[in-house]
Write an enzyme that holds these catalytic residues in place. Structure first.
Site, PDB file in Angstrom:
ATOM      1  N   CYS A 263     -35.310  14.144  19.148  1.00  0.00           N
ATOM      2  CA  CYS A 263     -34.397  14.909  18.221  1.00  0.00           C
ATOM      3  C   CYS A 263     -33.643  16.200  19.176  1.00  0.00           C
ATOM      4  CB  CYS A 263     -35.015  15.115  16.983  1.00  0.00           C
ATOM      5  SG  CYS A 263     -36.122  14.009  16.410  1.00  0.00           S
TER       6      CYS A 263
ATOM      7  N   CYS B 149     -36.578  14.688   2.805  1.00  0.00           N
ATOM      8  CA  CYS B 149     -36.379  14.097   4.454  1.00  0.00           C
ATOM      9  C   CYS B 149     -34.894  14.258   4.555  1.00  0.00           C
ATOM     10  CB  CYS B 149     -36.952  12.763   4.388  1.00  0.00           C
ATOM     11  SG  CYS B 149     -38.773  12.668   3.801  1.00  0.00           S
TER      12      CYS B 149
ATOM     13  N   HIS C 128     -28.976  12.775  10.459  1.00  0.00           N
ATOM     14  CA  HIS C 128     -29.649  13.100  11.519  1.00  0.00           C
ATOM     15  C   HIS C 128     -29.261  12.045  12.933  1.00  0.00           C
ATOM     16  CE1 HIS C 128     -32.483  14.690  14.546  1.00  0.00           C
ATOM     17  NE2 HIS C 128     -33.411  14.414  13.778  1.00  0.00           N
TER      18      HIS C 128
END
Ligand SMILES: [Zn+2]
Lengths: 389, 138
Positions: A83, A211, A337
């Site tokens: 990430c 999340c 994301h």
């Protein structure tokens, strides 16, 4: 010593499912950054392409993308740290410019996660953990961060409602960010309502609302040496400090479960290199893949003392008008994301803030900004400090 | 009988028809490590022996996953277990969710942890709550 500046930024809208290929998706971010820097392909001396390869259908995407963007015969490289891939790209680009190998370097971050199911992507993301000794037992990213949430709760008395406050803040700013995937204001009620999809436990004690969501998207950042930056950019944003660190993959090697030591180490390096301290930072982007991750970031970065992260969000000091505005673009929780693109999107936000071009999200007159980007569960950490001067 | 494999070669040794979870004991610094690696993670010595790990440990942290992951159906209880020799091991806890508490005693069991599509049975380990007389939760 000659300095290095960010002179162009761009990103796509982050979406649940991008309808085209990675080439077309990356082109959108590329076009925006090239327009921002007012450059043509001849100005780009090298590219660094960043993604997390477990989601990519295309092997070795850097060659394919360089060709599509008209960047042959310049060299292109591929960088990966889960990430945090595109801030790893920033560090490498900085080094290439400082070494005098290239004057202008482009960092492309991308991820198209929609080609596989959410369950499969969770399992693949779990493989970013220790595939020999942990993944065989059914691990996934939320379960790890859940153990850190439990650790923080046990040690400091942090509550599920403290974590909800982080999500509420991110939704507040997601509303203003036209690149964000989730643009709806959320209230604390959604966590209390058992019928709300946000309130369901994903990995205890983390709920779905704690999340961030997978997304498709791309980011593009252009950096250049001092001479080129001053000649070509109206408002260059200088790279003042870079920190980078790692911790054990296998969590059994970590003594503590209430902080991410790699992030703390990377932050200390970046502050030292920039010659500044946490109180000097005017705006920050932190890696809030989970609500608890933003709380841990406050503490790693020195915005709050260990254990006092929850008080910082409770007092709204990380809102736009607060002492240290954090993720006033909605963060990962609102933007979504797309793993490889995330760090570039964080850099873009801080650059726009420092230029005074962040629109409805603009913090009052910031001079110093910080980007905290974490790969895995604190396996990789990059902290970058950018400044107007 | 269908084919059986160990989830990772060397993680378990067969002794008297039973599978035993194996770690490394360093002959130089005396510390035990798991998983077994080439060099002692504490002193970098190569002088080590394979030893069975303690079978009872303390649950350090855990999370209950409520969605399916790989071959497992929810709820999946995953956690870190601290062994008396100072080693921390990750594994699943096979128990009722409401019975699982940080700090509880658990003991290791070995067995089939999943079955491949071709019928191959994969052997591994998992933890179960210990009885009260051994310091456990129930
Ligand atoms: Zn040793």
């Amino acid at each position: 010593m000659s300095r290095v500046a960010v002179i162009g930024v761009g990103q796509t809208k982050f979406v649940r499912s991008y309808p085209g290929s990675i080439r077309e998706m990356v082109f959108e971010a590329f076009k925006e950054a090239m327009g921002d820097a007012q450059m043509t392909v001849k100005d780009i001396d090298a590219t660094i392409v960043c993604s997390a390869p477990e989601y990519d259908k295309q092997r070795s995407p850097s060659g394919v993308l360089a060709e599509y963007l008209g960047l042959n015969p310049q060299p292109t490289f591929y960088a990966e740290s889960l990430c945090s891939s595109s801030t790893t790209g920033l560090r490498l680009a900085y080094s290439l410019v400082k070494a005098g190998l290239h004057e202008t370097v482009m960092i492309i971050g991308f991820q198209k996660m929609s080609e596989i199911s959410a369950a499969e992507s969770q399992e693949r993301m779990g493989r970013g953990t220790d595939i020999q000794w942990e993944a065989p037992f059914g691990t996934m990213m939320p379960a790890y961060y859940a153990m850190f949430a439990r650790g923080h709760m046990t040690k400091y008395g942090t509550t599920a409602d403290d974590l909800a406050q982080v999500r509420i803040k991110s939704s507040t700013y997601g509303v203003f960010n036209d690149k964000a995937m989730l643009r709806k204001q959320l209230s604390a009620d959604i966590f209390k309502d058992p019928a709300s999809p946000m309130s369901g436990i994903l990995a205890s004690p983390l709920r779905v609302g704690d999340c961030c969501a997978n997304a498709d998207g791309a980011s593009c950042i252009i950096v250049a040496g001092e001479k080129k930056a001053k000649a070509s950019a109206k408002k260059p944003v200088w790279i003042l400090g870079l920190g980078s660190a790692t911790a054990s993959v296998n969590m059994a090697g970590r003594e503590l479960f209430y902080s991410l030591p790699a992030a703390t180490e990377a932050a200390n390096q970046a502050y030292k290199m920039a010659g500044v301290s946490p109180k000097d930072i005017d705006v920050a982007e932190v890696h809030d893949c989970f609500t608890i991750a933003e709380v841990l970031a406050y503490e790693s970065l020195g915005f709050a003392k260990p254990g006092e992260g929850p008080a910082l969000i409770r007092s709204k000091e990380t809102y736009k008008e607060g002492r240290i505005p954090v993720n006033v673009d909605g963060g990962l929780l609102a933007k979504g994301h797309p793993v490889g693109a995330t760090g570039g999107s964080q850099i873009r936000t801080v650059v726009l803030q420092l230029r005074g071009e962040a629109g409805d999200m603009q913090v009052k007159d910031p001079a110093l900004g910080l980007v905290h980007n974490v790969g895995g569960v604190g396996l990789y950490a990059n902290v970058s400090i950018l400044g107007r001067q | 009988m269908s084919k059986q494999i160990i989830f990772h070669p060397g993680a378990l040794d067969e002794k008297d028809g039973k599978f035993v979870q194996m770690g490394n004991k360093c002959r130089d610094c005396g510390k035990t490590s798991y998983p077994a690696v080439e060099l002692c993670p504490f002193c970098s010595s190569e002088n080590k022996e394979k030893v069975p790990l303690s079978t009872v440990g303390t649950l350090f942290s855990f999370s209950v996953t409520r969605v399916p992951v790989g071959p497992y159906k929810p709820p999946i209880i995953g956690g870190y277990i601290d062994l008396p020799e100072g080693t921390r091991v990750f594994g699943q806890i096979h128990a009722n969710v409401e019975d699982v508490k940080t700090g509880m005693k658990v003991k290791v069991e070995t067995g089939i942890i999943w079955t491949e599509k071709d019928g191959t049975e994969v052997l591994g380990y998992y933890y179960v709550p210990c009885e009260a007389e051994r310091g456990g939760a129930k």
